[in-house]
Scaffold this active site. Structure first.
Site, mmCIF file in Angstrom:
data_model
loop_
_atom_site.group_PDB
_atom_site.id
_atom_site.type_symbol
_atom_site.label_atom_id
_atom_site.label_comp_id
_atom_site.label_asym_id
_atom_site.label_seq_id
_atom_site.Cartn_x
_atom_site.Cartn_y
_atom_site.Cartn_z
ATOM 1 N N TYR A 1 0.832 -1.206 0.000
ATOM 2 C CA TYR A 1 0.000 0.000 0.000
ATOM 3 C C TYR A 1 0.864 1.254 0.000
ATOM 4 O O TYR A 1 0.691 2.144 -0.837
ATOM 5 C CB TYR A 1 -0.937 -0.005 1.212
ATOM 6 C CG TYR A 1 -1.620 1.327 1.446
ATOM 7 C CD1 TYR A 1 -2.603 1.779 0.571
ATOM 8 C CD2 TYR A 1 -1.274 2.133 2.527
ATOM 9 C CE1 TYR A 1 -3.222 3.013 0.763
ATOM 10 C CE2 TYR A 1 -1.897 3.361 2.734
ATOM 11 C CZ TYR A 1 -2.865 3.795 1.854
ATOM 12 O OH TYR A 1 -3.466 5.016 2.051
ATOM 13 N N TRP B 1 -4.003 8.194 9.819
ATOM 14 C CA TRP B 1 -4.953 7.707 10.826
ATOM 15 C C TRP B 1 -6.307 8.409 10.703
ATOM 16 O O TRP B 1 -6.818 8.990 11.667
ATOM 17 C CB TRP B 1 -4.371 7.881 12.219
ATOM 18 C CG TRP B 1 -3.182 7.024 12.532
ATOM 19 C CD1 TRP B 1 -2.307 6.457 11.647
ATOM 20 C CD2 TRP B 1 -2.708 6.655 13.836
ATOM 21 N NE1 TRP B 1 -1.334 5.762 12.307
ATOM 22 C CE2 TRP B 1 -1.553 5.867 13.660
ATOM 23 C CE3 TRP B 1 -3.133 6.934 15.131
ATOM 24 C CZ2 TRP B 1 -0.825 5.323 14.731
ATOM 25 C CZ3 TRP B 1 -2.414 6.405 16.197
ATOM 26 C CH2 TRP B 1 -1.280 5.597 16.000
#
Length: 310
Positions: free
Chosen positions: A127, A152
Site C-alpha cells: 500500500y 490515521w
C-alpha cells in the site's frame, strides 16, 4: 475567486467530508466515482477530466485496503500509481491544479520524531509503495500540484477505527489495542476544511510558490490505545458503548502488512505556507463520537457501529 472543485472519489471518508464541507460553505463541488471515473481505467479518467468545468481537481480516491494489498499488489498499483499517473497527466493537459491525498505509510516509522516532508521515504508494504509511486507520478506529470500526506483518518463515514471500537464495545467488556504505534490521528471533516482552504488559495494557479508536498494531519500525537480510550471516554459521556482498553504490542496483533511504529507528521510547512493547521486530534474524536451517537439515537442504520478495520 470561488473555485469550482471536482473531487475524484464519492463514498470515502475524505470525499464525503469534502462534499459536506462544501455544502456548508456554499461552494460548488462535484464528487465523481465509479462508473463515471475509475482510476483503474485510463480512458475514463481522461474523458472525465476533459469534460469537467472544474477549476481544481482533488483526488480523494485510492485503494486503501492495507492488508489486502499484500496479496493484490497489481490492483493496488493500478489504482494508486498508474491511475494517479493518468489523472495527473489529464490535469496537466487541461491546465488544472491537482490536490492529491497521500499517506504516512510512505515512511518506515523508524524516525525518532515526527516526519517532515523531505525526510527519506521507505514504505514497509505494498500500500505505501503504491501511494509513493502515485506521488512521484504527480510530481513528474503535473507541475501545478499539492500533495497532502495525512494519517490515521477517522470520521462518521465509511470504515474506520472509531466505528470499529464502538462496534466491538457493543459485545465485549475489554479490548486489546496496540500501544506501540504512535501517530497523528486525523478527523476527515477537519482535513476537508483544510483542503478547501488550500483550494481557495491555489485555484487561480498564479501562486506557483505553494506547489509541492505537505503533511496534513491532526494536531498532537497518540497511540491506537490512546485513541481507543478517548473514544470510550467520549462515548461514556453520551451513554454510548464503552469497554476497558488493554494495551498490547504490535507483535500481539499480527497483520499481513507491517505498519510504521511512528506515523507522526510534522505539519509546520502547511501552517507556514497556507496559514492552515488542523485542530487537536481529541477534538476530532469528540466530534466524531458525538455525530455517531446522534445517528444511533436517531436510528439511522449504518450509523454508530458500522464495521471497519481497526
Amino acid at each position: 475567486m470561488t473555485a469550482n472543485v471536482l473531487v475524484i472519489g464519492r463514498k470515502g471518508q475524505v470525499a464525503t467530508s469534502l462534499a459536506e464541507a462544501a455544502r456548508a460553505a456554499g461552494l460548488t463541488l462535484t464528487t465523481l466515482g465509479r462508473p463515471e471515473i475509475d482510476l483503474a481505467d485510463a480512458s475514463s479518467i481522461h474523458t472525465a477530466i476533459a469534460g469537467s468545468t472544474a477549476d481544481v481537481v482533488v483526488n480523494a480516491a485510492a485503494y486503501t485496503a492495507v492488508d489486502k494489498a499484500e496479496s493484490e499488489r497489481e490492483l493496488a498499483f493500478a489504482i494508486n500509481a498508474d491511475g494517479v499517473k493518468h489523472l495527473a497527466e489529464a490535469c496537466a493537459q487541461t491546465g488544472r491544479p491537482l490536490i492529491h491525498i497521500s499517506t504516512d505509510y510512505v515512511f518506515d516509522g523508524t524516525a525518532p520524531g515526527p516526519y517532515a516532508e523531505d525526510d527519506p521515504v521507505a514504505p514497509l508494504g505494498v500500500y505505501g509503495a503504491s501511494k509513493l509511486a502515485g506521488e512521484n507520478f504527480v510530481r513528474a506529470a503535473c507541475p501545478a500540484h499539492v500533495i497532502l500526506r495525512t494519517a490515521w483518518v477517522v470520521s462518521p463515514f465509511g470504515h474506520n477505527f472509531v466505528k470499529t471500537m464502538l462496534r466491538l464495545a457493543e459485545t465485549r467488556d475489554e479490548l486489546g489495542v496496540v500501544d506501540d504505534q504512535r501517530g497523528s490521528p486525523t478527523y476527515a471533516p477537519h482535513l476537508a476544511d483544510a483542503i478547501l482552504g488550500i483550494v481557495e488559495q491555489i485555484a487561480d494557479g498564479r501562486d506557483s510558490g505553494k506547489w509541492g508536498t505537505y503533511n496534513a494531519a491532526g494536531t498532537g500525537e497518540a497511540t491506537w490505545c490512546d485513541v481507543a480510550r478517548e473514544v470510550f471516554e467520549q462515548s461514556a459521556r453520551r451513554g454510548g458503548p464503552t469497554a476497558k482498553v488493554r494495551p498490547i504490542t504490535t507483535a500481539e496483533y499480527p497483520t499481513p502488512a507491517q505498519r510504521p511504529a511512528n506515523s507522526r507528521l510534522d505539519c509546520s510547512r502547511m501552517a507556514a505556507t497556507f496559514g492552515i493547521s488542523l485542530p487537536d486530534w481529541r477534538q476530532g474524536i469528540a466530534e466524531c463520537v458525538q455525530r455517531l451517537h446522534a445517528k444511533d439515537q436517531a436510528g439511522t442504520g449504518d450509523a454508530a457501529v458500522a464495521g471497519g478495520e481497526a
